[in-house]
Write an enzyme that holds these catalytic residues in place. Structure first.
Site, PDB file in Angstrom:
ATOM      1  N   ASP A 487       0.884  -1.378  -0.035  1.00  0.00           N
ATOM      2  CA  ASP A 487      -0.043   0.028   0.072  1.00  0.00           C
ATOM      3  C   ASP A 487       0.856   1.193  -0.260  1.00  0.00           C
ATOM      4  O   ASP A 487       0.328   2.156  -0.262  1.00  0.00           O
ATOM      5  CB  ASP A 487      -0.834   0.082   1.275  1.00  0.00           C
ATOM      6  CG  ASP A 487      -2.317  -0.356   1.085  1.00  0.00           C
ATOM      7  OD1 ASP A 487      -2.735  -0.114   0.033  1.00  0.00           O
ATOM      8  OD2 ASP A 487      -3.032  -0.640   2.024  1.00  0.00           O
TER       9      ASP A 487
HETATM   10  C1  GLC Z   1      -1.894  -3.886   5.239  1.00  0.00           C
HETATM   11  C2  GLC Z   1      -3.226  -3.820   4.421  1.00  0.00           C
HETATM   12  C3  GLC Z   1      -3.026  -4.726   3.138  1.00  0.00           C
HETATM   13  C4  GLC Z   1      -1.742  -4.169   2.720  1.00  0.00           C
HETATM   14  C5  GLC Z   1      -0.533  -4.473   3.624  1.00  0.00           C
HETATM   15  C6  GLC Z   1       0.785  -3.911   3.011  1.00  0.00           C
HETATM   16  O1  GLC Z   1      -1.927  -5.236   5.928  1.00  0.00           O
HETATM   17  O2  GLC Z   1      -4.356  -4.274   4.919  1.00  0.00           O
HETATM   18  O3  GLC Z   1      -3.986  -4.488   2.274  1.00  0.00           O
HETATM   19  O4  GLC Z   1      -1.538  -5.146   1.524  1.00  0.00           O
HETATM   20  O5  GLC Z   1      -0.728  -3.707   4.631  1.00  0.00           O
HETATM   21  O6  GLC Z   1       0.882  -2.641   2.579  1.00  0.00           O
HETATM   22  C1  GLC Z   2      -1.690  -0.446   5.124  1.00  0.00           C
HETATM   23  C2  GLC Z   2       0.012  -0.161   5.447  1.00  0.00           C
HETATM   24  C3  GLC Z   2      -0.050   1.128   6.237  1.00  0.00           C
HETATM   25  C4  GLC Z   2      -0.640   2.178   5.267  1.00  0.00           C
HETATM   26  C5  GLC Z   2      -2.189   1.985   4.893  1.00  0.00           C
HETATM   27  C6  GLC Z   2      -2.456   2.984   3.811  1.00  0.00           C
HETATM   28  O1  GLC Z   2      -2.065  -0.494   6.433  1.00  0.00           O
HETATM   29  O2  GLC Z   2      -0.011  -1.265   6.310  1.00  0.00           O
HETATM   30  O3  GLC Z   2       1.214   1.233   6.574  1.00  0.00           O
HETATM   31  O4  GLC Z   2      -0.517   3.679   5.934  1.00  0.00           O
HETATM   32  O5  GLC Z   2      -2.189   0.796   4.298  1.00  0.00           O
HETATM   33  O6  GLC Z   2      -3.852   2.886   3.805  1.00  0.00           O
END
Ligand code: GLC
Ligand code: GLC
Length: 820
Positions: A487
């Site tokens: 993300d």
């Molecule tokens: C969090 C989010 C997931 C994403 C991951 C890596 O676990 O829920 O959707 O793939 O972060 O950013």
């Molecule tokens: C996921 C990631 C986090 C980020 C978020 C954004 O949860 O783990 O680091 O800030 O996505 O939506």
């Protein structure tokens, strides 16, 4: 420090001191009504949607941590001494304390000054309410006069509004009190037809419903005035903060035990029968009263507890393993599937790190959650797949999130995370392999919930693949969009203004950033869909899927390889990300895992090289880090990733979700020792001995463990709601132990550590029971060479599907890998 122990027979983790490093939480409820509960009774409850239907308040990020809960106060009426039998909020020293975190229930036992209390909290299966069964025992040799007070603080339903809109909320709160029941009915007079109730099995000595009356001015939950003085004020809330507190007096003979039951529930009335009398503003209680009577009756409570236990026994009977490793057995047989149920239910919405306000159900998250859940309750997985697909867009893209109450895509976040749709194929495939229910593919499902847009689910899956193919970049690799699985890799979103969302600030028009991760994911998804197409005898589709996947593999081999590992991406300017030529962020774990899972480079040695690079550059004693070297300064062109200090979250923590991909990759190369070693490093049960470092619950996976660059290396955060749950379950059960459902049989393909003599397992699959014994001769590593099914040798390692109801005996022997 020792904080507790596993009681595997009872399927509990027993916490033996209340001051755990962080609140160690559990969940109540598995269907529509849920609660979060910590080892000191903190937490809150909600119906279906933690944002839109919150029953009680919980104060996030408070001091002390974990404020707001299901608190009981006991007061010795002879000397005025009072305490909390859950330690918080009063925090008076206890003579004994135990919290039993069980499967969908929590029991807290504590003694103070010769008075023992045991409170068990749970949600009876099928109900929209929770029961607190309190047993108070007088261990003294003289009579004890004890006052018992309950307490909860109602949330005014919409948790976001409740936490911010005080100019309105301080005036809207309304309650009713009748007999021993407190009703919370804020906004019931207008557009709501639901209310909450908090009932007690006993006659009351008094009650309170106005928070500040009960607590007294300038006081907190640790010293309520009503408790201190030993008497409620019988306050009726108008506005401000409605609460529920019952006061019950107990006169206990020496060694006598008394039981008091509290019921907190959610109820709805038909719109045309909200009030009684009809012209009044009074809640019509005719529907809820029998429910309250039923659940304040101890015999029903005991029966429901028995049902809850047998329900969990049934869920867990799908896979039972007996391996030489205790931590493996415990996680596979109890805690990992338990966590998978929770992530399936709640996605990433509500935990002690997720407020329940910010996120609904994530498309990619919920899709992946199904991988670990489909075997437990296939019918619920099926419904979820249909719900998810209905939020897919006609383009094949996906709404990134949807609200569970409305099942509608969350417009604020929108779409454009280009990995999202492909996860739906992973999820559908897992369900089909579990059930063989190909009929699902013919179900008609709309796009973005628009009536009239329905196509078959199979067509939805086709669009998932085409979505990627229609969005390829200059190297023939998939465009990343706002981000892919990671993300925080926002390669088309350049954010220079603080406060902007990195994901939704898609400000680089015509962004051409490409993702090698999605490329690998595309190959896996295409091959899964190809098998599905073959099962439907759609051979043209299968051929097309096959050749598209082959072309993507070529693109990865040509432009996605850095020499010793797979590249991560190409950025907006076409520059490489995750390459030796970068100054920071040279190697990322996720493309290594995903590309090897896609089989890329397995034949020509690249996959093995990538796994060696992972071990050498990303491996630590706490697990595999996401990226190295971690970013030390802000890289505008990479997005959110470098906003985290080195070693945290996406910037080089041990992101637990990705570790199983590395494990699976190692098994694909036949490396049983490496795969299992990675498995042990992130295994929460194996980490229980370092709870002072790990700090989160030792019975569930956390999203992240601080990486080597962080000052708190080894410290876990964001426990419970994480894709780590499903993927660890898949990695250990399907790839290391190798019991893997396929469309037309049960594959037995273990890749074990060398020191194991084998293991045994029972797997329920499509109605039949498979009793599996795997033997591995001493010093041998390899794959299954001999398979005997019900006494008859079988070619290969696929056990054919047996008729429902049958018991199949499977014996498998590992033979040395051939040395060519
Ligand atoms: C969090 C989010 C997931 C994403 C991951 C890596 O676990 O829920 O959707 O793939 O972060 O950013
Ligand atoms: C996921 C990631 C986090 C980020 C978020 C954004 O949860 O783990 O680091 O800030 O996505 O939506």
């Amino acid at each position: 420090m020792d904080y507790g122990y596993f009681d595997d027979d009872a399927k509990e983790y027993v916490i033996t001191r209340p001051d755990t490093p962080l609140p160690w939480i559990n969940y109540l409820g598995t269907e529509d009504y849920f609660g979060l509960i910590s080892n000191t009774a903190g937490g809150c409850s909600f119906y279906r949607d933690p944002r839109l239907r919150r029953l009680t308040r919980y104060r996030y990020n408070n001091v002390p941590f974990d404020v707001g809960g299901r608190y009981i106060y006991l007061r010795d009426d002879q000397d005025g001494d009072y305490w909390s039998p859950s330690w918080q909020p009063v925090r008076r020293p206890l003579e004994s304390y135990e919290c039993h975190q069980g499967l969908s229930y929590t029991t807290i036992k504590a003694a103070h000054n010769g008075i023992h209390a045991e409170t068990m909290y749970f949600v009876p299966p099928g109900e929209t309410l929770e029961v607190w069964r309190v047993q108070v025992r007088n261990d003294r040799d003289v009579r004890a006069d004890i006052s018992l007070f309950s307490s909860i603080e109602f949330c005014l339903w919409d948790a976001q509004d409740d936490a911010t809109n005080f100019q309105r909320n301080f005036s809207t709160g309304e309650v009713e009190v009748l007999d021993s029941v407190i009703y919370h009915k804020t906004e019931y007079r207008e557009r709501r037809n639901h209310f909450a109730y908090f009932a007690c099995s006993e006659l009351l000595a008094g009650f309170d419903t106005q928070r500040d009356t009960f607590l007294g001015p300038y006081r907190g939950w640790d010293a309520p005035e009503a408790v201190e003085r030993g008497e409620c004020f019988n306050s009726v809330a108008h506005g401000w903060a409605p609460i529920g507190s019952h006061h019950v007096r107990l006169s206990l003979e020496p060694h006598e035990t008394r039981q008091v039951i509290f019921v907190l529930g959610y109820a709805e009335n038909p719109l045309d029968a909200k009030f009684d009398p009809p012209q009044s503003e009074i809640i019509n209680k005719s529907l809820v009263q029998p429910v309250i009577e039923r659940w304040t009756d101890p015999s029903n409570v005991d029966a429901a507890l028995a049902v809850l236990r047998s329900t969990w026994d049934k869920y867990l009977s799908v896979l039972r393993v007996s391996t030489p490793d205790e931590d493996t057995n415990r996680m596979v047989n109890i805690w990992n599937p338990y966590q998978c149920m929770t992530t399936f239910n709640l996605s990433r919405s509500m935990s002690s790190f997720e407020s329940g306000i910010g996120r609904g159900m994530g498309f990619r998250d919920s899709s992946q959650d199904i991988l670990g859940f489909a075997s437990m309750i296939p019918s619920r997985a099926r419904q979820r797949l249909l719900d998810l697909a209905a939020t897919q867009l006609a383009t094949g893209g996906a709404n990134h999130q949807y609200q569970p109450l409305t099942k509608r895509g969350n417009a604020q976040i929108g779409s454009g995370f280009n990995d999202d749709p492909l996860w739906l194929i992973f999820a559908v495939s897992a369900y089909l392999k579990e059930t063989g229910d190909l009929g699902l593919l013919g179900e008609l499902v709309p796009y973005d919930n628009v009536e009239g847009s329905e196509t078959s689910l199979y067509e939805h899956l086709g669009r998932c693949v085409r979505y990627t193919l229609e969005r390829l970049g200059p190297h023939g690799l998939p465009l990343i969009g706002r981000a892919d699985w990671n993300d925080c890799l926002n390669l088309n979103c350049f954010s220079e203004n603080s406060g902007e969302s990195f994901q939704t600030t898609e400000n680089k028009e015509g962004g051409v950033a490409e993702s090698v991760f999605i490329a690998g994911q595309f190959v896996v998804a295409s091959r899964e869909l190809e098998q599905i197409a073959r099962a439907l005898a759609k051979l043209d589709d299968a051929t097309t899927l096959e050749s598209n996947a082959r072309r993507m593999v070529e693109a990865i081999e040509r432009d996605g390889w850095d020499g010793d590992w797979f590249l991560r991406a190409y950025d907006y300017f076409g520059k490489v990300v995750g390459s030796r030529s970068n100054e920071e962020g040279q190697i990322f774990a996720e493309p290594q895992g995903m590309c090897v899972m896609a089989g890329v480079g397995v034949m020509d040695g690249r996959a093995a090289r990538a796994m060696t690079s992972v071990r050498d550059l990303l491996g630590t004693e706490h697990g595999v880090m996401l990226v190295q070297p971690a970013f030390t300064r802000y890289h505008l062109e990479l997005g959110e990733i470098s906003t985290y200090p080195p070693g945290y979250k996406e910037n080089g923590s041990i992101f637990c979700h990705v570790n199983p991909w590395i494990m699976i990759g190692e098994t694909m190369l036949g490396h049983g020792d490496a795969a299992f070693e990675y498995y042990q490093r992130t295994n929460p049960s194996a980490r229980a001995v370092i709870s002072d470092v790990h700090r989160c619950e030792p019975y569930v996976y956390a999203q992240t463990i601080a990486g080597r660059d962080a000052p708190s290396f080894g410290e876990a955060k964001n426990s419970w709601l994480t894709g780590s749950a499903s993927w660890h379950f898949v990695a250990i059960s399907q790839w290391i132990l190798g019991i893997r459902p396929e469309l037309n049989g049960l594959r037995i393909d273990p890749v074990l550590p060398e020191s194991w003599p084998g293991f045994s397992a029972t797997r329920q699959w499509r109605g039949a029971t498979y009793e599996i014994v795997v033997r591995q001769p001493l010093g041998v590593t390899g794959r299954v060479g001999r398979l005997v099914v019900d006494g008859k040798p079988v070619e290969g390692n696929l056990v054919p599907e047996a008729p429902a109801g049958s018991v199949v005996r499977v014996e498998a022997e590992v033979e040395p890998a051939s040395s060519d």
